[in-house]
Write a protein that holds these residues in place. Structure first.
Motif, PDB file in Angstrom:
ATOM      1  N   ALA C 226      16.902  15.434   7.971  1.00 35.78           N
ATOM      2  CA  ALA C 226      15.760  14.873   8.694  1.00 35.78           C
ATOM      3  C   ALA C 226      14.742  14.290   7.715  1.00 35.78           C
ATOM      4  O   ALA C 226      14.156  13.229   7.950  1.00 35.78           O
ATOM      5  CB  ALA C 226      15.114  15.960   9.557  1.00 35.78           C
ATOM      6  N   ALA C 227      14.529  14.983   6.610  1.00 35.10           N
ATOM      7  CA  ALA C 227      13.565  14.499   5.621  1.00 35.10           C
ATOM      8  C   ALA C 227      14.026  13.164   5.025  1.00 35.10           C
ATOM      9  O   ALA C 227      13.234  12.229   4.876  1.00 35.10           O
ATOM     10  CB  ALA C 227      13.373  15.536   4.522  1.00 35.10           C
ATOM     11  N   GLU C 228      15.311  13.104   4.717  1.00 34.80           N
ATOM     12  CA  GLU C 228      15.867  11.860   4.156  1.00 34.80           C
ATOM     13  C   GLU C 228      15.617  10.691   5.109  1.00 34.80           C
ATOM     14  O   GLU C 228      15.192   9.615   4.696  1.00 34.80           O
ATOM     15  CB  GLU C 228      17.377  12.048   3.925  1.00 34.80           C
ATOM     16  CG  GLU C 228      18.106  10.833   3.400  1.00 34.80           C
ATOM     17  CD  GLU C 228      18.238  10.862   1.868  1.00 34.80           C
ATOM     18  OE1 GLU C 228      18.727  11.877   1.341  1.00 34.80           O
ATOM     19  OE2 GLU C 228      17.823   9.885   1.220  1.00 34.80           O
ATOM     20  N   SER C 229      15.834  10.944   6.397  1.00 36.60           N
ATOM     21  CA  SER C 229      15.675   9.846   7.359  1.00 36.60           C
ATOM     22  C   SER C 229      14.208   9.472   7.546  1.00 36.60           C
ATOM     23  O   SER C 229      13.881   8.361   7.929  1.00 36.60           O
ATOM     24  CB  SER C 229      16.329  10.203   8.694  1.00 36.60           C
ATOM     25  OG  SER C 229      15.505  11.074   9.405  1.00 36.60           O
ATOM     26  N   MET C 230      13.313  10.410   7.287  1.00 33.68           N
ATOM     27  CA  MET C 230      11.887  10.066   7.366  1.00 33.68           C
ATOM     28  C   MET C 230      11.424   9.324   6.115  1.00 33.68           C
ATOM     29  O   MET C 230      10.474   8.543   6.147  1.00 33.68           O
ATOM     30  CB  MET C 230      11.045  11.348   7.498  1.00 33.68           C
ATOM     31  CG  MET C 230      11.112  11.979   8.877  1.00 33.68           C
ATOM     32  SD  MET C 230       9.894  13.323   9.036  1.00 33.68           S
ATOM     33  CE  MET C 230      10.773  14.669   8.250  1.00 33.68           C
ATOM     34  N   MET C 231      12.087   9.594   5.012  1.00 32.46           N
ATOM     35  CA  MET C 231      11.602   9.101   3.721  1.00 32.46           C
ATOM     36  C   MET C 231      11.767   7.607   3.554  1.00 32.46           C
ATOM     37  O   MET C 231      10.884   6.929   3.013  1.00 32.46           O
ATOM     38  CB  MET C 231      12.357   9.830   2.613  1.00 32.46           C
ATOM     39  CG  MET C 231      11.841   9.502   1.222  1.00 32.46           C
ATOM     40  SD  MET C 231      12.848  10.337  -0.020  1.00 32.46           S
ATOM     41  CE  MET C 231      12.126   9.631  -1.518  1.00 32.46           C
ATOM     42  N   ARG C 232      12.892   7.115   4.007  1.00 30.63           N
ATOM     43  CA  ARG C 232      13.259   5.722   3.726  1.00 30.63           C
ATOM     44  C   ARG C 232      12.148   4.751   4.151  1.00 30.63           C
ATOM     45  O   ARG C 232      11.655   3.995   3.304  1.00 30.63           O
ATOM     46  CB  ARG C 232      14.608   5.428   4.418  1.00 30.63           C
ATOM     47  CG  ARG C 232      15.359   4.232   3.878  1.00 30.63           C
ATOM     48  CD  ARG C 232      15.911   4.378   2.459  1.00 30.63           C
ATOM     49  NE  ARG C 232      16.710   5.588   2.246  1.00 30.63           N
ATOM     50  CZ  ARG C 232      17.482   5.757   1.163  1.00 30.63           C
ATOM     51  NH1 ARG C 232      17.593   4.798   0.246  1.00 30.63           N
ATOM     52  NH2 ARG C 232      18.153   6.879   1.004  1.00 30.63           N
ATOM     53  N   PRO C 233      11.695   4.777   5.395  1.00 28.26           N
ATOM     54  CA  PRO C 233      10.649   3.807   5.779  1.00 28.26           C
ATOM     55  C   PRO C 233       9.350   3.987   4.989  1.00 28.26           C
ATOM     56  O   PRO C 233       8.630   3.026   4.744  1.00 28.26           O
ATOM     57  CB  PRO C 233      10.405   4.093   7.271  1.00 28.26           C
ATOM     58  CG  PRO C 233      11.445   5.061   7.694  1.00 28.26           C
ATOM     59  CD  PRO C 233      12.121   5.618   6.509  1.00 28.26           C
ATOM     60  N   MET C 234       9.081   5.213   4.595  1.00 27.74           N
ATOM     61  CA  MET C 234       7.850   5.430   3.819  1.00 27.74           C
ATOM     62  C   MET C 234       7.913   4.717   2.478  1.00 27.74           C
ATOM     63  O   MET C 234       6.903   4.188   1.997  1.00 27.74           O
ATOM     64  CB  MET C 234       7.665   6.920   3.552  1.00 27.74           C
ATOM     65  CG  MET C 234       7.355   7.739   4.783  1.00 27.74           C
ATOM     66  SD  MET C 234       6.917   9.407   4.249  1.00 27.74           S
ATOM     67  CE  MET C 234       7.879  10.386   5.387  1.00 27.74           C
ATOM     68  N   LEU C 235       9.070   4.744   1.857  1.00 24.11           N
ATOM     69  CA  LEU C 235       9.198   4.078   0.547  1.00 24.11           C
ATOM     70  C   LEU C 235       8.956   2.579   0.678  1.00 24.11           C
ATOM     71  O   LEU C 235       8.540   1.919  -0.274  1.00 24.11           O
ATOM     72  CB  LEU C 235      10.579   4.346  -0.051  1.00 24.11           C
ATOM     73  CG  LEU C 235      10.785   5.767  -0.568  1.00 24.11           C
ATOM     74  CD1 LEU C 235      12.214   5.955  -1.044  1.00 24.11           C
ATOM     75  CD2 LEU C 235       9.808   6.063  -1.702  1.00 24.11           C
ATOM     76  N   ASP C 236       9.270   2.062   1.850  1.00 23.35           N
ATOM     77  CA  ASP C 236       8.954   0.648   2.113  1.00 23.35           C
ATOM     78  C   ASP C 236       7.511   0.476   2.567  1.00 23.35           C
ATOM     79  O   ASP C 236       7.136  -0.574   3.079  1.00 23.35           O
ATOM     80  CB  ASP C 236       9.907   0.089   3.196  1.00 23.35           C
ATOM     81  CG  ASP C 236      11.352   0.145   2.731  1.00 23.35           C
ATOM     82  OD1 ASP C 236      11.578   0.162   1.509  1.00 23.35           O
ATOM     83  OD2 ASP C 236      12.252   0.192   3.604  1.00 23.35           O
ATOM     84  N   ASN C 237       6.734   1.533   2.392  1.00 23.94           N
ATOM     85  CA  ASN C 237       5.307   1.486   2.740  1.00 23.94           C
ATOM     86  C   ASN C 237       5.044   1.292   4.229  1.00 23.94           C
ATOM     87  O   ASN C 237       3.962   0.868   4.610  1.00 23.94           O
ATOM     88  CB  ASN C 237       4.582   0.397   1.938  1.00 23.94           C
ATOM     89  CG  ASN C 237       3.864   1.040   0.757  1.00 23.94           C
ATOM     90  OD1 ASN C 237       3.515   2.211   0.814  1.00 23.94           O
ATOM     91  ND2 ASN C 237       3.657   0.267  -0.291  1.00 23.94           N
ATOM     92  N   LEU C 238       6.025   1.642   5.067  1.00 20.46           N
ATOM     93  CA  LEU C 238       5.737   1.650   6.498  1.00 20.46           C
ATOM     94  C   LEU C 238       4.963   2.927   6.803  1.00 20.46           C
ATOM     95  O   LEU C 238       5.325   4.009   6.356  1.00 20.46           O
ATOM     96  CB  LEU C 238       7.042   1.608   7.302  1.00 20.46           C
ATOM     97  CG  LEU C 238       7.836   0.302   7.123  1.00 20.46           C
ATOM     98  CD1 LEU C 238       9.150   0.373   7.884  1.00 20.46           C
ATOM     99  CD2 LEU C 238       7.000  -0.893   7.602  1.00 20.46           C
ATOM    100  N   GLN C 239       3.888   2.792   7.542  1.00 24.61           N
ATOM    101  CA  GLN C 239       3.082   3.952   7.873  1.00 24.61           C
ATOM    102  C   GLN C 239       3.800   4.840   8.880  1.00 24.61           C
ATOM    103  O   GLN C 239       4.141   4.383   9.967  1.00 24.61           O
ATOM    104  CB  GLN C 239       1.738   3.518   8.464  1.00 24.61           C
ATOM    105  CG  GLN C 239       0.763   2.996   7.415  1.00 24.61           C
ATOM    106  CD  GLN C 239       0.465   4.034   6.346  1.00 24.61           C
ATOM    107  OE1 GLN C 239       0.184   5.180   6.660  1.00 24.61           O
ATOM    108  NE2 GLN C 239       0.573   3.642   5.076  1.00 24.61           N
TER     109      GLN C 239
END
Lengths: 431, 431, 431
Positions: C226-239
């Motif tokens: 679950a953490a991995e799937s949350m992380m990806r968009p954050m790295l692209d700076n999506l809020q």
């Protein structure tokens, strides 16, 4: 000055008999079998475990000496607590063990010395006399026998948590069926069975049914049709979701409040506990509470049953003024005692002062011990009575200086104390 | 020592004139018509009903003697309360009835004896003089006449609850139309009407608009387009759901705060009441509050209007430190008084000490009476002033012992008291 | 009597060395550069701004005299506050400026006079000696150098707020990459980097990682998938939305708690702050808290890591008893200090009494200064120690009168104080 007055008030208040309107004492064995039963009170096992945790350090089933050996080395960490003071009073007054023996003697010596006192034929009688215990109320499961004990000393109270919060599961249904003979396969059968239980308790002189509730419960009126539709899956042991659980709890609270109205008995509420918050806890030491703990979730119940009296306790200090205000304007709310995590001098003194300043004196139920053994009634009531005496002494002094307060004499103060401790509970619980 | 110092401080503080920045006094009849008006103050009817409920026991419309007869037998239960002390001060100081007459005399005698005092031509003047009342602020409905009274003594304040919480219903719209002549059929008309009312109050010397809000309101900025779309169904008397109600309330609060900014007046907030919680309550005795009561739902309003000052009161003791902290860092929050269920010595002393330790002395508005009749201003202010004197005396003593506190002299303490009671409200309310 | 006893206890307690287990002192420059740094402490700028707001009145970047000139005229409003007393102690003890000079002298004079003291070669040493400071813990960013200072005096603590609450944004990822050299493009890389940071801190003698959390966070176990799937968009700076943010925070708290367990260090929690509530605030003066502030959102974390010790602070007074109860039954919760808005005598005295009555004495961590400069350690600890002495003196007196309390001797009381202030933190933080 003030201290002298507090002590003087305390002496008088302490000389009165005790009516203890809530406990977990078992009438078949109201006193401890051994010192280990007393030290095994969850306050001590909790605090000892909290001070120095070891996996598997405690078992309620172990031999008395083993249990005392387990807790004795940890007791030194608790010497500052109010609970330790309770135990030392028991030790000195009932067991004949001076307080300093706890620092110097072995577990074996303590257990054996205590056992001599406990095994004396007049042990229970001595405790009753020294405590001045007039009557003590019990916490009875709906299916336990309630006729076989001294009803002059003990008064049954029906604990309904199982009915309200483990709703209509097959286990509860089986127990209900076993104790009443009723068929619990539909709502009508369930109602008949619960009414049967209630009637049995009323006939046995029940003071009240009692329930402890979680912090977040919001009562809403639920009709029988809705209850019936919730009940069916539960009987098949399907786990209801939290919404269904709360609505079922509402329905059952409403049904029980209706029985209270019909049979003219009060309904004792203890609001705000979170069960099993701490899975590593010792027995009875797993429960906590959230500080965001409000009473007004029960407004609907209070309003639906204006003829039912609700002696009410709160677990969280943050609900203290809300309870005081409810007792101030609602005719059917009676602030009752100081429950569990709020049963310490600092919280007691604060709520006593509030109730003194704001609630008609004929409403508060001063205190209950919540004790599992008679030994604890005296130290707990003395703790409370000293807090009460302090607050009353301050009020007397302040009324003498304050150009805007009516004089409060020592006699006035004692009359209030007497009402809270004896007259109010006797009237409310129909002694 | 400490007691002597507290009394000494009290003597001085009590000798000052009173500015009372919030009340419900009616300028046309600021004093009671009869003893029954005083005993009919909701504190007494609430407590009497709570102590001993009887269906239909009280009617505000009954004859004075009938009302006093209804409440007199129940008064004995309230003798411990702070409210009873208020009444006894009124009885002794203003009515010439000694406190013990309340235990021995009939309702008739009490009513008649009181009436002699009340009917004296200088009754109101005597109260004003004994109270030292300099000025008292009112609670005015938006459509009541505000010009016909002694504006030297009385200062109008616009109560906006009706506008904020019974939004744009046809009844409120009709009242707005009647009082302003504006057409309220759209948002623009509503805004014109509310602005008209506001301007009228400003011209009449309004101190502030005031609102009391429920515990759960969360302010959010709402623009006129959204407000317009919410307004239409309300005018047709369609009940908005709770989400719409809250957003409408937000919009109106925002509009009124904008008027405060424009006309440079503060906005008085009283946060956290639940209206009609207890339907069996006597008049004005139906409201309560939940202990989970936070201030930060208004952060958005405070931040949107940095130039508007918000004197703020909280109903729940649990919000006391949150208000103190808000007053500590926010430049536009002023902790104001001790409201209703928190208007008792134990809560007052606690919040006074907090404000003394943590809030710049030029910010607190010490106290307001919330009184319906002038008779209650003196006993309530004296209650507060004694609490203040106690806390200040403790602070003086502690500063003398404490190696880490700056000395607080008696003069310092009195200067703080003077600021809180007189200088701060005069500055904040632009006296 | 009581006052004499409190002072006597205080003298002894004040003579002990200080271990300060939480601060924001910077080891490269642990003392102020100038008087303006001391007056620029957010307590003073907050209170001064709250007392008398002017747009743009304060800049941290301004020259020392300019800063002192900005705040000096507003200081008079703060003379009642406890924070003002802190400053006066610093002024007298460390700067050689008598308190009354603050009313009579110019900003220039104050700055220059203070500078003479500050520039003395033994200034820091004098402060350390007068304070009796043995060791002080720091608040270190995960990517700051932690090796270049006197590790005998300073002990690093890893502040993890950035990792927990600004999750895996490219900025944090870049900083993590820069400091560890790890590739942070997936969860595995992130875990490696955080572990690397943690190990570096452990090797540098870290006392604990620390986190401050918002009031409404509810921890829930989150697995790596679950953490991995949350992380990806954050790295692209999506809020992330607030639900994702909370679950990410849960995952990171869980990961850090796991590292605490592995490396056998405690995890220091500071619960309940709302960041940026007041946008007009001075630097570090924008944060507040809601009074509805509960601890039990972290039950899941406490239960998942029974072998990790959690020294825990709460921001809201309303959580005081909940924390006390958690420390009473949970073996891995240690009540720690009195944080920020609760760091005032009235709240401290209340929670000290609770911890004294209810928590084993080997658990509380008495106090920490939270200071930004060494100068503040002494006045803050003295404030605390006087509160502690008062509560202990009352307990000693009460135990002497109370027929139900074990005697508490002066030696007993001092032993408890010593445990709380020195022995417990040393044991818990493995000194």
């Amino acid at each position: 000055m003030n201290q002298g007055l507090a002590q003087q008030l305390f002496q008088t208040i302490d000389s009165w008999p005790i009516l203890d309107p809530h406990s977990h004492v078992r009438p078949q064995q109201p006193v401890a079998h051994s010192l280990a039963d007393l030290l095994g009170y969850h306050y001590y096992t909790e605090l000892a475990q909290s001070a120095e945790f070891e996996e598997g350090w405690w078992s309620d089933q172990a031999e008395p000496v083993t249990r005392v050996q387990a807790i004795l080395p940890k007791l030194k960490y608790l010497r500052n607590t109010i609970q330790y003071s309770w135990m030392m009073l028991i030790s000195r007054e009932f067991l004949g063990i001076p307080a300093d023996a706890w620092q110097t003697q072995t577990a074996e010596w303590l257990v054996q010395t205590a056992q001599k006192a406990i095994d004396a034929p007049d042990y229970q009688q001595t405790i009753l006399q020294k405590t001045g215990l007039q009557r003590i109320y019990l916490t009875n499961a709906f299916d336990e026998p309630i006729k076989s004990y001294d009803t002059n000393l003990f008064r049954p109270c029906l604990r309904v948590d199982d009915l309200v919060f483990t709703p209509a599961t097959s286990q509860v249904a089986t127990r209900l069926h076993t104790t009443t003979g009723c068929d619990i396969s539909d709502l009508s059968g369930l109602k008949t069975a619960v009414r049967e239980v209630f009637k049995r308790f009323v006939q046995a002189g029940m003071a009240y049914p009692a329930v402890s509730t979680p912090a977040n419960l919001v009562f809403e009126p639920v009709d029988d049709v809705a209850a019936e539709s919730m009940m069916r899956p539960m009987l098949d042991n399907l786990q209801p979701d939290s919404g269904v659980r709360d609505r079922w709890a509402s329905w059952m609270l409403q049904f029980i409040a209706g029985l209270c109205q019909e049979y003219k008995v009060p309904f004792h509420l203890m609001l705000g506990v979170t069960r099993n918050a701490y899975p590593f806890g010792v027995p009875s030491g797993k429960d906590l509470f959230p500080s965001t703990n409000r009473i007004d979730g029960f407004d609907g119940l209070f309003n639906l049953f204006p003829k039912v009296n609700f002696p009410t306790s709160v677990l969280s200090d943050t609900s203290g003024l809300e309870l005081t205000a409810a007792a101030w304007i609602r005719h059917n709310i009676y602030p009752s005692g100081h429950w569990w995590y709020s049963n310490n001098p600092i919280e007691i003194e604060r709520d006593v002062r509030r109730r003194l300043e704001l609630v008609p004196w004929n409403k508060p139920v001063a205190y209950y011990s919540d004790a599992y053994y008679l030994e604890f009634v005296l130290p707990k009531f003395r703790m409370y009575k000293f807090c009460l005496a302090k607050v009353l002494a301050n009020a007397i002094n302040e009324s003498a200086q304050h150009p805007n307060r009516e004089p409060l004499t020592t006699d006035d103060a004692l009359a209030i104390a007497h009402a809270w401790l004896l007259d109010n509970p006797k009237r409310i619980f129909q002694e």
